[in-house]
Design a protein around this motif. Structure first.
Motif, short mmCIF file in Angstrom:
data_model
loop_
_atom_site.label_atom_id
_atom_site.label_comp_id
_atom_site.label_asym_id
_atom_site.label_seq_id
_atom_site.Cartn_x
_atom_site.Cartn_y
_atom_site.Cartn_z
N UNK A 78 -36.85 -41.86 63.23
CA UNK A 78 -36.03 -41.94 64.44
C UNK A 78 -34.88 -40.94 64.37
N UNK A 79 -34.24 -40.84 63.21
CA UNK A 79 -33.16 -39.87 63.03
C UNK A 79 -33.71 -38.46 63.20
N UNK A 80 -34.87 -38.19 62.62
CA UNK A 80 -35.49 -36.87 62.75
C UNK A 80 -35.81 -36.55 64.21
N UNK A 81 -36.26 -37.54 64.96
CA UNK A 81 -36.53 -37.33 66.39
C UNK A 81 -35.24 -36.95 67.13
N UNK A 82 -34.17 -37.69 66.89
CA UNK A 82 -32.90 -37.40 67.55
C UNK A 82 -32.39 -36.01 67.16
N UNK A 83 -32.54 -35.64 65.91
CA UNK A 83 -32.11 -34.31 65.47
C UNK A 83 -32.95 -33.23 66.12
N UNK A 84 -34.24 -33.47 66.31
CA UNK A 84 -35.09 -32.49 66.98
C UNK A 84 -34.63 -32.28 68.43
N UNK A 85 -34.26 -33.36 69.10
CA UNK A 85 -33.76 -33.24 70.47
C UNK A 85 -32.49 -32.39 70.49
N UNK A 86 -31.62 -32.60 69.51
CA UNK A 86 -30.38 -31.81 69.42
C UNK A 86 -30.67 -30.34 69.10
N UNK A 87 -31.66 -30.10 68.27
CA UNK A 87 -32.07 -28.72 67.97
C UNK A 87 -32.62 -28.06 69.23
N UNK A 88 -33.51 -28.76 69.93
CA UNK A 88 -34.11 -28.23 71.16
C UNK A 88 -33.06 -27.94 72.23
N UNK A 89 -31.98 -28.72 72.24
CA UNK A 89 -30.90 -28.54 73.21
C UNK A 89 -29.92 -27.45 72.78
N UNK A 90 -30.12 -26.90 71.57
CA UNK A 90 -29.25 -25.83 71.10
C UNK A 90 -27.92 -26.30 70.52
N UNK A 91 -27.83 -27.58 70.19
CA UNK A 91 -26.57 -28.12 69.66
C UNK A 91 -26.48 -27.98 68.14
N UNK A 92 -27.61 -28.11 67.46
CA UNK A 92 -27.64 -27.97 66.01
C UNK A 92 -28.79 -27.05 65.60
N UNK A 93 -28.65 -26.48 64.43
CA UNK A 93 -29.73 -25.67 63.87
C UNK A 93 -30.32 -26.42 62.68
N UNK A 94 -31.55 -26.08 62.33
CA UNK A 94 -32.26 -26.75 61.24
C UNK A 94 -32.65 -25.71 60.20
N UNK A 116 -27.42 -32.77 55.21
CA UNK A 116 -28.83 -33.03 54.92
C UNK A 116 -29.26 -34.26 55.71
N UNK A 117 -30.48 -34.26 56.18
CA UNK A 117 -30.97 -35.41 56.92
C UNK A 117 -30.86 -36.68 56.07
N UNK A 118 -30.96 -36.54 54.76
CA UNK A 118 -30.87 -37.70 53.87
C UNK A 118 -29.48 -38.34 53.93
N UNK A 119 -28.46 -37.56 54.31
CA UNK A 119 -27.09 -38.09 54.42
C UNK A 119 -26.81 -38.70 55.79
N UNK A 120 -27.75 -38.58 56.71
CA UNK A 120 -27.51 -39.03 58.08
C UNK A 120 -28.21 -40.34 58.43
N UNK A 121 -29.18 -40.72 57.63
CA UNK A 121 -30.01 -41.89 57.95
C UNK A 121 -29.22 -43.19 57.85
#
Length: 124
Positions: free
Chosen positions: A75-91, A61-66
């Motif tokens: 900022x964490x959400x922005x970094x996660x969005x970049x990782x989603x867009x790059x195909x590394x993680x799913x949301x 959960x994003x709450x466990x990553x902050x």
């Protein structure tokens, strides 16, 4: 003083350089790989990937990553969005929280591309 000229060997269309032994990376594949590697080239994003992988089921959960990365939630959400867009993680949105999971095989695909196209003697 006489000038010794080298003989002309021939005028064939042969290349003067060593020919390619395998196909190089395509332009499209190089753009995709560079985009993915750019997404990974950030310490916070690498840390986020590691934290997600360390959670049970490689999902967090994003709450466990902050708190562990010491960055604000936006900022964490922005970094996660970049990782989603790059195909590394799913949301996956569940209620008010977003859960992130590693995309199976995403890192393997990167290492395969690097090994195939950027390693001397590798075969395609």
């Amino acid at each position: 003083m006489t000038l010794d000229l080298l003989p002309v060997i021939g005028t064939t269309d042969s290349a003067c350089c060593t020919p390619l032994a395998r196909a190089p990376i395509t332009e499209r594949a190089s753009v995709d790989l560079a985009r993915t590697m750019k997404a990974l080239a950030d310490p916070a994003r690498l840390r986020l990937l590691s934290l997600i992988a360390a959670h049970e089921g490689s999902e967090a959960c994003v709450c466990d990553l902050i708190e562990p990365v010491g960055l604000s939630q936006p900022t964490v959400s922005h970094h996660l969005k970049v990782l989603v867009d790059a195909g590394m993680v799913s949301r996956d949105k569940r209620g008010v929280w977003a859960y992130y999971a590693l995309v199976p095989g995403a890192l393997d695909a990167i290492t395969h591309q690097l090994g195939t196209h950027l390693t001397a003697g590798a075969s395609a």
